[in-house]
Motif scaffolding. Structure first.
Motif, PDB file in Angstrom:
ATOM      1  N   LYS A 322       0.845  -1.298   0.040  1.00 45.47           N
ATOM      2  CA  LYS A 322      -0.130   0.061   0.081  1.00 45.47           C
ATOM      3  C   LYS A 322       0.857   1.409  -0.021  1.00 45.47           C
ATOM      4  CE  LYS A 322      -4.056  -2.050   2.073  1.00 45.47           C
ATOM      5  NZ  LYS A 322      -4.649  -2.535   3.334  1.00 45.47           N
ATOM      6  N   VAL A 323       1.871   1.325   0.617  1.00 51.84           N
ATOM      7  CA  VAL A 323       2.886   2.359   0.782  1.00 51.84           C
ATOM      8  C   VAL A 323       3.498   2.586  -0.797  1.00 51.84           C
ATOM      9  CG1 VAL A 323       5.188   3.112   1.426  1.00 51.84           C
ATOM     10  CG2 VAL A 323       3.327   2.033   3.143  1.00 51.84           C
ATOM     11  N   ARG A 324       3.924   1.358  -1.458  1.00 50.33           N
ATOM     12  CA  ARG A 324       4.016   1.492  -2.759  1.00 50.33           C
ATOM     13  C   ARG A 324       3.020   2.219  -3.726  1.00 50.33           C
ATOM     14  NH1 ARG A 324       3.746  -3.981  -5.051  1.00 50.33           N
ATOM     15  NH2 ARG A 324       1.586  -3.316  -5.258  1.00 50.33           N
ATOM     16  N   ASP A 325       1.817   1.760  -3.498  1.00 46.72           N
ATOM     17  CA  ASP A 325       0.920   2.344  -4.437  1.00 46.72           C
ATOM     18  C   ASP A 325       0.632   3.702  -3.996  1.00 46.72           C
ATOM     19  OD1 ASP A 325       0.309  -0.297  -5.651  1.00 46.72           O
ATOM     20  OD2 ASP A 325      -1.297  -0.583  -4.147  1.00 46.72           O
ATOM     21  N   ALA A 326       0.808   4.168  -2.678  1.00 47.35           N
ATOM     22  CA  ALA A 326       0.519   5.621  -2.256  1.00 47.35           C
ATOM     23  C   ALA A 326       1.713   6.243  -2.788  1.00 47.35           C
ATOM     24  CB  ALA A 326       0.816   5.689  -0.660  1.00 47.35           C
ATOM     25  N   LEU A 327       2.952   5.930  -3.198  1.00 50.29           N
ATOM     26  CA  LEU A 327       3.990   6.470  -3.519  1.00 50.29           C
ATOM     27  C   LEU A 327       3.884   6.770  -4.857  1.00 50.29           C
ATOM     28  CD1 LEU A 327       7.157   7.610  -3.210  1.00 50.29           C
ATOM     29  CD2 LEU A 327       7.873   5.264  -3.350  1.00 50.29           C
ATOM     30  N   TYR A 328       3.445   5.700  -5.540  1.00 57.38           N
ATOM     31  CA  TYR A 328       3.115   5.913  -7.018  1.00 57.38           C
ATOM     32  C   TYR A 328       2.211   6.994  -7.404  1.00 57.38           C
ATOM     33  CZ  TYR A 328       2.689   4.773 -12.146  1.00 57.38           C
ATOM     34  OH  TYR A 328       2.725   4.985 -13.344  1.00 57.38           O
ATOM     35  N   CYS A 329       0.990   6.798  -6.650  1.00 62.39           N
ATOM     36  CA  CYS A 329      -0.017   7.868  -7.050  1.00 62.39           C
ATOM     37  C   CYS A 329       0.385   9.384  -6.630  1.00 62.39           C
ATOM     38  CB  CYS A 329      -1.150   7.677  -6.021  1.00 62.39           C
ATOM     39  SG  CYS A 329      -2.006   6.189  -6.491  1.00 62.39           S
ATOM     40  N   SER A 330       1.119   9.487  -5.630  1.00 62.50           N
ATOM     41  CA  SER A 330       1.656  10.830  -5.169  1.00 62.50           C
ATOM     42  C   SER A 330       2.748  11.165  -6.261  1.00 62.50           C
ATOM     43  CB  SER A 330       2.448  10.773  -3.777  1.00 62.50           C
ATOM     44  OG  SER A 330       1.353  10.218  -2.891  1.00 62.50           O
ATOM     45  N   LYS A 331       3.658  10.245  -6.785  1.00 58.89           N
ATOM     46  CA  LYS A 331       4.367  10.920  -7.721  1.00 58.89           C
ATOM     47  C   LYS A 331       3.658  11.275  -9.102  1.00 58.89           C
ATOM     48  CE  LYS A 331       7.835   7.857  -8.852  1.00 58.89           C
ATOM     49  NZ  LYS A 331       9.180   8.643  -8.971  1.00 58.89           N
ATOM     50  N   MET A 332       2.671  10.628  -9.165  1.00 55.73           N
ATOM     51  CA  MET A 332       1.878  11.163 -10.556  1.00 55.73           C
ATOM     52  C   MET A 332       1.613  12.385 -10.178  1.00 55.73           C
ATOM     53  SD  MET A 332      -0.336   7.958 -12.116  1.00 55.73           S
ATOM     54  CE  MET A 332      -0.613   6.912 -10.506  1.00 55.73           C
ATOM     55  N   CYS A 333       0.988  12.569  -8.862  1.00 53.90           N
ATOM     56  CA  CYS A 333       0.705  14.041  -8.910  1.00 53.90           C
ATOM     57  C   CYS A 333       1.513  14.985  -8.859  1.00 53.90           C
ATOM     58  CB  CYS A 333      -0.169  14.165  -7.470  1.00 53.90           C
ATOM     59  SG  CYS A 333      -1.722  13.331  -7.408  1.00 53.90           S
ATOM     60  N   SER A 334       2.823  14.775  -8.394  1.00 51.87           N
ATOM     61  CA  SER A 334       4.047  15.507  -8.407  1.00 51.87           C
ATOM     62  C   SER A 334       4.294  15.879  -9.991  1.00 51.87           C
ATOM     63  CB  SER A 334       5.038  15.040  -7.822  1.00 51.87           C
ATOM     64  OG  SER A 334       6.268  16.156  -7.600  1.00 51.87           O
ATOM     65  N   TYR A 335       4.573  15.040 -10.699  1.00 51.56           N
ATOM     66  CA  TYR A 335       4.911  15.118 -12.104  1.00 51.56           C
ATOM     67  C   TYR A 335       3.863  15.852 -12.915  1.00 51.56           C
ATOM     68  CZ  TYR A 335       9.053  12.289 -12.205  1.00 51.56           C
ATOM     69  OH  TYR A 335      10.414  11.692 -11.959  1.00 51.56           O
ATOM     70  N   ALA A 336       2.446  15.536 -12.506  1.00 47.81           N
ATOM     71  CA  ALA A 336       1.350  16.444 -13.167  1.00 47.81           C
ATOM     72  C   ALA A 336       1.308  17.736 -12.843  1.00 47.81           C
ATOM     73  CB  ALA A 336       0.004  15.670 -12.680  1.00 47.81           C
ATOM     74  N   GLN A 337       1.752  18.080 -11.525  1.00 47.89           N
ATOM     75  CA  GLN A 337       1.691  19.653 -11.220  1.00 47.89           C
ATOM     76  C   GLN A 337       2.903  20.016 -12.167  1.00 47.89           C
ATOM     77  OE1 GLN A 337       2.273  19.203  -6.898  1.00 47.89           O
ATOM     78  NE2 GLN A 337       0.549  17.925  -6.839  1.00 47.89           N
ATOM     79  N   GLY A 338       4.048  19.311 -12.060  1.00 47.36           N
ATOM     80  CA  GLY A 338       5.339  19.969 -12.824  1.00 47.36           C
ATOM     81  C   GLY A 338       4.957  20.342 -14.442  1.00 47.36           C
TER      82      GLY A 338
END
Length: 474
Positions: A322-338
């Motif tokens: 679940k931490v892995r999934d949370a990390l990936y979802c959050s990374k997607m948001c970070s790249y989306a923002q950039g």
């Protein structure tokens, strides 16, 4: 020895390695450093027998180069860059070019481009990412300036850049300060990535109690997955293995928890505020470094401010996933923002950025290189006007499939008192972006109440503004 037309000023780690990279690709190089001893050491220890010409004054350096000269400046951003330019300017001739390869503020690059182009000199601001190893073996390069200036250096930069399956990790970014703007946002995403990884580490260590060997194993496994395969995950797995010879403890546990920063993350946040583009994950990452610097205050506060503690009591492997999934979802948001920030800057400043190409050149050499950049490249190639990466079909479905795990990780973090500011900011971004109704209707009512700032209505066309005398019936 063939007379070089390419030179490097500034022989710190990046300058040295870029000079050696250029020479290794068949281009002779001249070098100069303000401190002569540094040049002598470089020549004796690293450049011996290579096609490198050492010089000890700026005048000697310029004379050593055959026109049209191409001069890469690798000095500290700000006044040092201007100082070098002012030294070079009277010695150069029309057609010569200065390339600033440091982390300069894009506005400074814009100014320098205008000033130098006006007197017949070329100028490029070129973002360079990849650290020491990348500079030597192949970085990701983000050159901005006139197309004519890029044409003059293309044969060199395409050879020294990292090479991936679809070409060298360099492309013409855009006019003026475009190259340094993209590098700035790259670094902002890097801040977000590093903070998200740090939060995942914190959870695995302090919620699950994993030791350094287990942490290394988990991160190594994550690096084998399509979604998390990346340079930063890879080096984290290596970091956890390192034992401090003085204490026989994992070295990461001996390192003080106070993170430094050089300014590019903060510049990214400032630009986002000026352009009105939300980048909460990146902001949280910058803020996390700031609060980490309050080490002594935090140590004192621990004695006075109580909070929850304890360990996660559920299935360990399930929570790791679940931490892995949370990390990936959050990374997607970070790249989306950039990517959204670069898209807005492109419109505002006339950069005409190709977001698909930018994702492509980040696939190799740079610090944020990651497997899923191929998917980002494809998303913007399919739809260059994509308003937000989260709306691309593949990313959209992935985040919808994993959001339950993401939410559980945040709930556990809150219950155990483990701060996860970037995870939280990412989920807040996702939840805010997907809501068709936010509570800012109240905010706007308050603004109209105390300042007559007016408001729009849901039952009237956009662009019509209204004001209410809120106290007239009291």
């Amino acid at each position: 020895m063939t007379q070089p037309s390419f030179g490097v000023i500034g022989l710190a780690v990046m300058g040295e390695n870029l000079a050696l990279n250029v020479e290794s690709r068949g281009f002779p190089v001249a070098v100069y450093n303000r401190t002569a001893e540094k040049t002598k050491t470089f020549m004796a220890e690293r450049a011996q027998g290579k096609n490198v010409t050492d010089t000890y004054t700026v005048e000697e350096f310029v004379k050593a180069l055959a026109p049209p000269r191409k001069i890469l400046v690798m000095v500290k951003a700000g006044k040092p860059v201007d100082a070098v330019i002012s030294q070079l300017k009277p010695l150069l001739q029309e057609g010569d070019m200065i390339i600033d390869g440091g982390n300069s503020l894009y506005e400074d690059t814009q100014r320098r481009t205008e000033e130098l182009e006006a007197v017949g000199l070329g100028f490029m601001g070129m973002g360079v990412s990849g650290g020491e190893e990348g500079a030597l073996l192949g970085p990701s390069l983000m050159p901005g300036g006139t197309p004519e200036a890029y044409d003059k250096v293309e044969s060199i930069v395409t050879k020294i850049a990292a090479q991936v399956d679809d070409g060298p990790c360099v492309t013409y970014i855009g006019p003026g300060g475009a190259g340094h703007y993209v590098k700035m946002v790259h670094n902002g995403i890097e801040y977000g990535d590093m903070q998200l990884i740090a939060e995942a580490y914190d959870l695995l260590k302090n919620a699950l109690g994993l030791n350094h060997e287990q942490l290394s194993e988990v991160f190594a496994q994550w690096n084998q997955t399509e979604e998390l395969n990346s340079f930063l995950i890879e080096i984290s797995a290596e970091i956890f293995k390192k034992i401090d010879p003085e204490t026989d403890r994992p070295l990461v546990d001996v390192i003080l928890d106070s993170a430094g920063q050089k300014g590019t993350g903060r510049w990214t946040v400032v630009s986002s505020l000026e352009l009105g583009i939300p980048i909460p994950t990146i902001y949280a990452a910058v803020n996390a470094r700031v609060i980490s610097s309050f080490k002594e205050e935090r140590v004192a506060a621990k004695e006075q401010l109580a909070g929850p503690s304890g360990k996660y009591e559920g299935d360990v492997q399930s929570f790791i996933d679940k931490v892995r999934d949370a990390l990936y979802c959050s990374k997607m948001c970070s790249y989306a923002q950039g990517m959204a920030l670069m898209g807005k800057a492109s419109e505002e400043f006339g950069f005409n950025l190709n977001l698909s190409e930018i994702a492509r050149i980040w696939k190799g050499g740079c610090i944020i290189r990651a497997g899923f950049l191929d998917k980002i490249k494809a998303a913007f190639k399919e739809n260059p006007k994509l308003p937000n990466l989260l709306l691309a079909p593949e990313f959209k479905q992935t985040i919808l499939d994993r959001q339950e795990a993401w939410r559980e990780v945040l709930a556990v973090s809150n219950q155990l008192g483990i701060p996860v500011p970037a995870f939280s900011a990412s989920l807040d971004y996702f939840d805010s972006y997907r809501r068709d109704r936010l509570p800012q209707n109240l905010t706007q009512a308050q603004r109209d109440f105390f300042g007559a700032h007016t408001y729009e209505r849901v039952d009237k066309p956009r662009g019509e503004f209204f004001h209410t005398e809120w106290m007239e019936n009291s």
